[in-house]
Write an enzyme that holds these catalytic residues in place. Structure first.
Site, short mmCIF file in Angstrom:
data_model
loop_
_atom_site.label_atom_id
_atom_site.label_comp_id
_atom_site.label_asym_id
_atom_site.label_seq_id
_atom_site.Cartn_x
_atom_site.Cartn_y
_atom_site.Cartn_z
N HIS A 1 36.09 32.13 13.56
CA HIS A 1 37.17 32.54 12.66
C HIS A 1 38.55 32.21 13.22
CE1 HIS A 1 33.98 34.41 10.58
NE2 HIS A 1 34.05 35.61 11.10
N ARG B 1 42.81 48.62 11.63
CA ARG B 1 42.20 47.45 11.00
C ARG B 1 43.30 46.46 10.67
NH1 ARG B 1 41.31 46.38 5.31
NH2 ARG B 1 39.78 44.70 5.02
N ARG C 1 50.94 35.75 14.16
CA ARG C 1 52.32 36.07 14.52
C ARG C 1 52.91 34.91 15.31
NH1 ARG C 1 55.16 40.89 14.67
NH2 ARG C 1 53.24 41.91 13.95
#
Length: 456
Positions: free
Chosen positions: A194, A291, A296
């Site tokens: 991912h 969560r 960033r």
């Protein structure tokens, strides 16, 4: 299970008018059989042929096989499908494709072995290796955001970017899935697939076109420019009981001497002209304090503000893309504090999807990717060479962990993870402004409404 019992299980998740739901349910059927020998596959083939002959005579037919199976079963299943459930293409627009779920192996060698087994029976253009993060709305927005905005594209490089963080946080542990999770760990489960896919989209060069192979060509170039991550570039952790949650080793399926990490932070570097010297920090963990999945991008600080003693090094611009929850894109900026003085404070330009696009239907990741597979669009699926390049980055570290050469640090469930991770982030040059806290626009809109009601 019967056709009817399957339809009853599916129906509770469907939305729409009753006629449309019933029409869809009538297309669903269930065929049971073993996937280790030919009779089960032959039974499936007969069922599909009967259906196609009845419903699609002289029309194009598509078959999409979805392998939601353990990787150990892939070899026999792809062989059984090819030898027993193949199609006779009586129409030129008919098609046959296969979706393969992760994990795609446990390291570079096992991944290559698995790819070779599948390739014996299925060509690459028919294989769709699914990673649902590539189907998320903000992941798919990355290419448009990067290459369609003149304010972003020129600053997207080592001259302006100080560091990049890609963060995945879950507030719960393995919860009974520890036996499965212990075979893989957080790096194989989240970071190697991912997060590295998101990193490739952030860092790749502009593709020649938006075709699947042109985009994946650029992603492969980035992945091949990343040296294997070392033990010194990582912080590994494993959660213990706390804040009302049991520890990882308390899960019945987990060996009591397990050293499998449930938290990992890895610092990666890209050895090319655009990104040389910029740390990419990939962090993922279970049983943490919140969560959140977000990207960033922190930019370098300006030298100074004339006539001000404020430390601008702690007031850096950041472009933040929050994938979940509360999808949003916001840019942190230094602005003048309201009032009579010129003191700079941190604020933001905020695009919160629930506010701006509240009337839009945003498809779920799997919904979008299944439709892509039906259309034959491989843009958001993982190509074989892309998969190999990703495994090459992490395999040496994974072998060191498997050999117990890098035992994880302990952290209490419900916290941020090992404190050593925060220390490493600071060493990579990240500067946090302690006075700033982002609030989703929808929260601020609700607060404004409540204040207005209270004033009436």
């Amino acid at each position: 299970m019967t056709d009817q019992s399957l339809r009853e299980r599916v129906q509770k998740f469907l939305k729409g008018d009753q006629k449309s739901i019933q029409t869809f349910l009538n297309t669903i059927s269930y065929v049971s059989g073993s996937y280790v020998d030919a009779p089960g596959f032959q039974k499936l083939q007969q069922h599909l042929r009967d259906w196609e002959d009845k419903e699609y005579e002289d029309e194009p037919v598509g078959r999409l096989y979805y392998l939601a199976l353990p990787p150990s079963a892939y070899a026999s299943v792809v062989k059984g499908l090819k030898e027993n459930v193949d199609m006779e293409f009586t129409h030129p627009r008919s098609w046959l494709r296969i979706i393969v779920e992760k994990p795609f192996g446990k390291d570079l060698q096992s991944s290559e072995d698995l790819s070779k087994e599948i390739a014996q029976y299925w060509p690459e253009e028919k294989i769709f290796r699914i990673d649902h993060y590539l189907g998320k709305e903000l992941t798919q927005n990355l290419i448009v955001l990067r290459f369609s905005n003149a304010i972003i594209a020129p600053s997207w490089n080592r001259h302006h970017v100080a560091n990049v963080q890609i963060c995945f946080k879950e507030p719960f542990g393995t919860e009974g899935r520890g036996g499965y999770f212990d075979q893989f760990g957080i790096i194989r489960d989240v970071i190697q697939n991912h997060l590295i896919q998101v990193m490739a989209l952030i860092a790749m060069e502009k593709p020649v076109s938006l075709s699947a192979d042109d985009i994946r060509d650029e992603k492969v170039k980035v992945l091949r420019s990343i040296p294997p991550v070392t033990v010194q570039d990582c912080v590994l952790g494993q959660y213990t009981a706390g804040n009302g949650m049991p520890g990882y080793l308390d899960d019945e399926g987990v060996p009591k001497d397990s050293v499998t990490p449930t938290f990992a932070m890895c610092v990666l570097h890209i050895e090319n002209d655009r990104w040389s010297g910029v740390p990419f920090i990939l962090k993922a963990g279970k049983a943490l304090n919140e969560r959140k999945v977000e990207i960033r991008v922190q930019f370098k600080a300006p030298v100074s503000l004339p006539g001000s003693n404020v430390k601008l090094d702690e007031m850096r611009n950041e472009l933040v893309m929050r994938l979940q929850p509360s999808e949003a894109i916001y840019m942190k900026l230094a602005v003048k504090k309201p009032g009579l003085d010129n003191t700079p404070i941190m604020s933001e330009l905020d695009l919160s999807y629930q506010v701006r696009y509240h009337d839009e239907h945003i498809p779920e990741a799997y919904e979008r990717l299944l439709l892509d597979a039906i259309h034959g669009d491989q843009q958001h699926f993982v190509r074989r060479d892309e998969l190999s390049a990703a495994w090459s980055i992490f395999t040496p570290l994974l072998h060191a962990i498997d050999d117990n050469k890098h035992p994880p640090l302990k952290y209490t469930a419900g916290t941020r993870g090992p404190p050593e991770a925060d220390s490493m982030v600071r060493k990579q040059g990240f500067k946090k402004n302690e006075e700033y806290s982002w609030r989703p626009s929808i929260d601020m809109a609700r607060a404004s409404m409540e204040m207005a009601k209270a004033a009436l």
